[in-house]
Design a protein around this motif. Structure first.
Motif, short mmCIF file in Angstrom:
data_model
loop_
_atom_site.label_atom_id
_atom_site.label_comp_id
_atom_site.label_asym_id
_atom_site.label_seq_id
_atom_site.Cartn_x
_atom_site.Cartn_y
_atom_site.Cartn_z
N LEU A 49 0.96 -1.18 0.05
CA LEU A 49 -0.08 0.06 0.09
C LEU A 49 1.00 1.23 0.06
O LEU A 49 0.28 2.33 -0.56
N TYR A 50 2.04 1.10 0.61
CA TYR A 50 2.94 2.29 0.59
C TYR A 50 3.75 2.36 -0.73
O TYR A 50 4.53 3.37 -0.96
N GLY A 51 3.74 1.33 -1.44
CA GLY A 51 4.50 1.19 -2.57
C GLY A 51 6.14 0.84 -2.40
O GLY A 51 6.95 1.52 -2.83
N GLU A 52 6.36 0.35 -1.43
CA GLU A 52 7.66 -0.15 -0.70
C GLU A 52 7.71 -1.75 -1.23
O GLU A 52 7.89 -2.50 -0.17
N PRO A 53 8.14 -1.98 -2.61
CA PRO A 53 8.60 -3.38 -2.73
C PRO A 53 9.81 -4.18 -2.11
O PRO A 53 9.63 -5.32 -2.00
N ALA A 54 10.96 -3.25 -1.69
CA ALA A 54 11.75 -3.83 -0.87
C ALA A 54 11.23 -4.30 0.45
O ALA A 54 11.60 -5.48 0.88
N ALA A 64 6.96 -19.05 -0.54
CA ALA A 64 7.28 -19.62 -2.08
C ALA A 64 6.54 -19.06 -3.11
O ALA A 64 7.31 -18.95 -4.37
N ASP A 65 5.43 -18.45 -2.79
CA ASP A 65 4.84 -17.42 -3.91
C ASP A 65 5.15 -15.97 -3.87
O ASP A 65 4.17 -15.13 -4.31
N ARG A 66 6.18 -15.94 -3.45
CA ARG A 66 6.76 -14.37 -3.44
C ARG A 66 6.98 -13.66 -4.82
O ARG A 66 7.17 -14.55 -5.90
N ASP A 67 6.91 -12.47 -4.93
CA ASP A 67 7.29 -11.74 -6.32
C ASP A 67 8.74 -11.64 -6.40
O ASP A 67 9.63 -11.04 -5.47
N ALA A 68 8.74 -11.86 -7.47
CA ALA A 68 10.55 -11.90 -7.85
C ALA A 68 11.14 -10.44 -7.84
O ALA A 68 12.32 -10.13 -7.41
N ALA A 69 10.39 -9.57 -8.18
CA ALA A 69 10.70 -8.01 -8.11
C ALA A 69 10.99 -7.59 -6.75
O ALA A 69 11.91 -7.00 -6.51
N GLU A 70 9.95 -7.86 -6.14
CA GLU A 70 10.02 -7.59 -4.54
C GLU A 70 11.36 -8.06 -4.03
O GLU A 70 12.08 -7.75 -2.99
N THR A 71 11.51 -9.60 -4.35
CA THR A 71 12.60 -10.19 -3.65
C THR A 71 13.87 -9.53 -4.17
O THR A 71 14.68 -9.31 -3.29
#
Length: 175
Positions: A49-54, A64-71
């Motif tokens: 919601l904050y737009g904080e992918p990191a 296991a279903d994590r987002d590759a870009a966020e990782t």
């Protein structure tokens, strides 16, 4: 406060648009219940919601279903194994992770941290302190740093007390 009651407050905070408060409550819950993947997932959703992918990647790192870009954003922000280990806020044995994937991720981070430091590290007692270069500081250098901060604070208090007495004296002189 019980877990269910706190989660109800989180839901109420989110519904009312109080996202920072909801985030703070969830951070406290993850700190208290580090092995609960649902809490980590909820915290990641709040960071989205904050737009904080990191930060979303940080809290979804064990899923296991994590987002590759966020990782990737998480791994870039926390560039050393030591920083990743501290950021994951895990406590206890890896076997309590709840899934084979999470267990493997925790083991990989711990192993990389151990190799980087040249000694074994454990989740219950991760290295807590590092300097700006990512090197672990020796406890004696931490003590001297704290002593320096306390000395500086003491000097500041002394100067402020002197100024307060001086101002009171000047005011009394002109009264």
């Amino acid at each position: 406060m019980p877990l269910e009651k706190t989660l109800a407050r989180v839901d109420a905070d989110l519904a009312a648009g109080r996202i920072p408060i909801a985030r703070q409550r969830l951070r406290g819950l993850v700190s208290s219940f580090p092995a609960d993947p649902a809490l980590r997932r909820r915290l990641a959703e709040v960071y989205r919601l904050y737009g904080e992918p990191a930060e979303a990647g940080r809290w979804m790192y064990l899923a296991a279903d994590r987002d590759a870009a966020e990782t990737a954003a998480f791994e870039k922000r926390y560039g050393t194994p030591l920083r990743r280990m501290r950021a994951l806020a895990w406590r206890g044995p890896e076997s309590e992770a709840g899934s084979a994937f999470a267990e493997e991720q925790l083991a990989a981070v711990r192993t990389a941290c151990s190799e980087a430091l040249g000694r074994p590290v454990h989740w219950d007692f991760p290295p807590e302190y590092e300097n700006e270069q990512g090197e672990v500081m020796a406890p004696e250098s931490l003590g001297s740093k704290i002593a320096g901060i306390l000395l500086g604070a003491g000097c500041l208090v002394g100067v402020l007390a002197f100024l307060a007495v001086w101002v009171i004296g000047v005011v009394a002189l002109f009264d």
